[in-house]
Design an enzyme around this catalytic site. Structure first.
Site, PDB file in Angstrom:
ATOM      1  N   LYS A 155       0.837  -1.209   0.000  1.00 42.67           N
ATOM      2  CA  LYS A 155       0.000   0.000   0.000  1.00 42.67           C
ATOM      3  C   LYS A 155       0.870   1.258   0.000  1.00 42.67           C
ATOM      4  CE  LYS A 155      -2.840   0.822   3.631  1.00 42.67           C
ATOM      5  NZ  LYS A 155      -2.562   2.160   4.175  1.00 42.67           N
ATOM      6  N   SER A 156       1.884   1.282   0.844  1.00 44.61           N
ATOM      7  CA  SER A 156       2.733   2.483   0.939  1.00 44.61           C
ATOM      8  C   SER A 156       3.432   2.756  -0.395  1.00 44.61           C
ATOM      9  CB  SER A 156       3.791   2.289   2.025  1.00 44.61           C
ATOM     10  OG  SER A 156       3.180   2.230   3.287  1.00 44.61           O
ATOM     11  N   ARG A 170      -8.674  12.278  12.512  1.00 45.10           N
ATOM     12  CA  ARG A 170      -7.244  11.977  12.761  1.00 45.10           C
ATOM     13  C   ARG A 170      -6.399  13.260  12.717  1.00 45.10           C
ATOM     14  NH1 ARG A 170      -5.601   6.973   9.137  1.00 45.10           N
ATOM     15  NH2 ARG A 170      -3.722   7.136  10.419  1.00 45.10           N
ATOM     16  N   ASP A 229       1.865  -1.157  11.819  1.00 45.69           N
ATOM     17  CA  ASP A 229       0.553  -1.616  11.338  1.00 45.69           C
ATOM     18  C   ASP A 229       0.273  -3.071  11.717  1.00 45.69           C
ATOM     19  OD1 ASP A 229       0.054   0.873  10.273  1.00 45.69           O
ATOM     20  OD2 ASP A 229       0.814   0.345   8.279  1.00 45.69           O
ATOM     21  N   LYS A 260      -4.724   5.780  14.630  1.00 46.19           N
ATOM     22  CA  LYS A 260      -4.800   5.128  13.306  1.00 46.19           C
ATOM     23  C   LYS A 260      -6.260   5.152  12.827  1.00 46.19           C
ATOM     24  CE  LYS A 260      -0.444   4.240  12.931  1.00 46.19           C
ATOM     25  NZ  LYS A 260       0.325   4.960  11.905  1.00 46.19           N
ATOM     26  N   ARG A 299      -6.649   1.611  17.799  1.00 46.60           N
ATOM     27  CA  ARG A 299      -6.435   0.162  17.675  1.00 46.60           C
ATOM     28  C   ARG A 299      -6.144  -0.520  19.011  1.00 46.60           C
ATOM     29  NH1 ARG A 299      -3.242   0.243  11.834  1.00 46.60           N
ATOM     30  NH2 ARG A 299      -5.169   0.320  10.606  1.00 46.60           N
TER      31      ARG A 299
HETATM   32  C1  S3P Z   1       2.392   4.806   6.221  1.00 47.85           C
HETATM   33  C2  S3P Z   1       2.950   5.153   7.410  1.00 47.85           C
HETATM   34  C3  S3P Z   1       2.438   4.709   8.709  1.00 47.85           C
HETATM   35  C4  S3P Z   1       1.471   3.548   8.575  1.00 47.85           C
HETATM   36  C5  S3P Z   1       0.483   3.757   7.464  1.00 47.85           C
HETATM   37  C6  S3P Z   1       1.214   3.918   6.143  1.00 47.85           C
HETATM   38  C7  S3P Z   1       2.980   5.307   4.960  1.00 47.85           C
HETATM   39  O1  S3P Z   1       1.764   5.787   9.323  1.00 47.85           O
HETATM   40  O2  S3P Z   1       0.789   3.347   9.796  1.00 47.85           O
HETATM   41  O3  S3P Z   1      -0.391   2.654   7.371  1.00 47.85           O
HETATM   42  O4  S3P Z   1       2.674   4.773   3.887  1.00 47.85           O
HETATM   43  O5  S3P Z   1       3.771   6.255   5.045  1.00 47.85           O
HETATM   44  P1  S3P Z   1       2.562   6.859  10.225  1.00 47.85           P
HETATM   45  O6  S3P Z   1       3.486   7.567   9.326  1.00 47.85           O
HETATM   46  O7  S3P Z   1       1.497   7.761  10.756  1.00 47.85           O
HETATM   47  O8  S3P Z   1       3.230   6.055  11.292  1.00 47.85           O
END
Ligand code: S3P
Length: 449
Positions: A38-39, A140, A335, A362, A366
């Protein structure tokens, strides 16, 4: 012999996932693949959009979150071909050339879409933007990105002293800063680096612990002048940058693989191979935590694919031991805490998760949601201000539980349900589609009666 049944019923406007597990349980086996990371999917779409030339993406996650990113950039004049195609093509408009959208940009449930995009919008001169998200995202904290962007000179307005979406942004030329982030957050780091692309001079982000580094890797691959100091957890980007479209092959998401790693690790008689999983060291905290718990997981066929480490993961059932998960490990498994809490229920002894207060902001809180929903299945666990204390050796029973519209909660509860006898009904289970649209069909494929 009684068999398990798994079905999804529409329960408008939501869905209910029902698992009926016989007393003797189910074992899991097979070779599977998980959807794209996803990232990396978000970043490939965004960097493709602001580069010159074409970016070709293979393995893009077709979950709701990256679809939101694609739709937002399409609304700003970026041509993106059919998302369902094997190769998704993004025709970059070039840095600083996003068009002012004629309507509100809606990031849905996706914090990554909204926070990363804010860095690009705030630094886009002469354009006005409004951004929002779903009920969860609108609650958020955005101040973590709004505050550093304001230090760079950004003009952003919103509720709660400019800290909650909907937000309005008047894009303008920003000034470089050195930002010491109070949280280890890749979203914060990436937002500032993306804003720094258009600044004259060096923008630096220092974080308290290392968070995922996909943005840094991809920015370098697209031609940005970026340096990393691993000692001080600092990243420096020199602007103004020139980005050139690239080919990105997105590996499978380790955060999605984590559900199957834990499912097989806690279920007697199970063995799974999960192919083509991203094993970037800033994301493999879940493997380290499971190794501490003495899970039997091996990495096979390790390789580098368009700048990201990838491997096949083999997992077999084993007797898990409780452990402590805390400190700098937390940002590297942020996550995976919900599914690690499920693993801990089936370990010998107590597992203590600390330093994880970020989980409270989140897609849901959670810590609170996992504590309350796992308790309904008969789990013994205590919610701490910054974590969970979990008693192992659980004998769980089916019950009605709720995802609280959080995709990772929905899937973690489904794995807990696999080891609970009787019927578990997971309400609002459609949340899984945010990151894993095919979760239920993979679950059915690997369940052996
Ligand atoms: C992500 C960073 C994380 C993660 C999120 C995806 C990203 O969040 O929890 O699901 O793609 O940069 P944080 O940067 O708030 O820790």
């Amino acid at each position: 012999m009684p068999t398990s049944t798994i079905h999804l019923t529409p329960n408008p406007p939501h869905q209910t996932l029902t698992l009926d597990i016989p007393a003797e349980g189910v074992a899991l086996e097979g070779r599977i693949q998980v959807p794209g990371d996803k990232s990396i999917s978000h970043r490939a779409l965004m960097l493709g959009a602001i580069s010159t030339g074409e970016t070709a993406i293979k393995g893009l996650l077709l979950g709701e979150d990256p679809r939101r990113t694609a739709a937002c950039f399409q609304a700003m004049g970026v041509e993106i071909t059919d998302l369902e195609a094997e190769w998704v093509k993004v025709k970059g408009v070039g840095l600083g050339n996003l068009q002012e959208p004629v309507d509100v940009l809606n990031a849905g449930n996706s914090g990554t879409t909204l926070r990363l995009m804010l860095g690009l919008l705030a630094s886009q001169p002469d354009c006005f933007f409004t951004v929002t998200g779903d009920r969860s995202l609108r609650s958020r904290p955005m101040s973590r990105v709004v505050a550093p962007l304001q230090q760079m000179g950004a003009q952003i307005w919103g509720r709660h002293n400019n800290s909650l979406a909907p937000l309005a942004i008047q894009g303008r030329r920003l000034n470089p800063i050195h930002y010491h982030s109070p949280v280890a957050s890749a979203q914060v780091k990436s937002c500032i680096l993306l804003a720094g692309l258009m600044c004259n001079g060096q923008t630096t982000v220092t974080e308290p612990a290392l968070s995922r580094d996909h943005t840094e890797r991809m920015l370098k691959a697209f031609g940005a002048n970026l340096t990393v100091d691993p000692e001080s957890h600092s990243v420096v980007i020199a602007g103004p940058a020139q980005l050139q479209g690239q080919t990105v092959i997105v590996p499978g998401d380790i955060s999605s693989a984590a559900f199957w790693l834990v499912a097989a690790a806690i279920t007697p008689g199970s063995e799974l191979v999960i192919e083509n999983v991203g094993v970037n060291p800033t994301r493999t905290g879940v493997l380290e935590a499971l190794a501490k718990m003495e899970a039997d997981i091996t990495l096979e066929n390790e390789r580098l694919v368009t700048g990201e480490p990838v491997a096949d993961l083999r997992v077999r059932h084993s007797r898990l031991k409780g452990c402590v998960i805390d400190g700098d490990l937390i940002p590297r498994l942020i996550d995976e805490v919900p599914i690690l809490a499920v693993a801990a229920l089936f370990a010998e002894g107590t597992t203590l998760i600390r330093d994880a207060q970020e989980l409270r902001v989140k897609e849901s809180d959670r810590l609170a949601v996992m504590a309350s929903q796992l308790s309904r299945l008969g789990a013994q666990l205590t919610e701490l201000p910054d974590g969970l204390e979990i008693q192992g050796g659980a004998a769980l029973h089916g019950a009605e539980v709720d995802s609280y519209t959080d995709h990772r909660v929905a899937m973690s509860l489904a794995i807990a349900a696999l080891r609970s006898t009787g019927v578990t009904q997971i309400q609002r289970a459609e949340a899984a589609a945010v990151s894993y649209p095919d979760f239920k069909s993979t679950l059915e494929t690997i369940c052996r009666q």
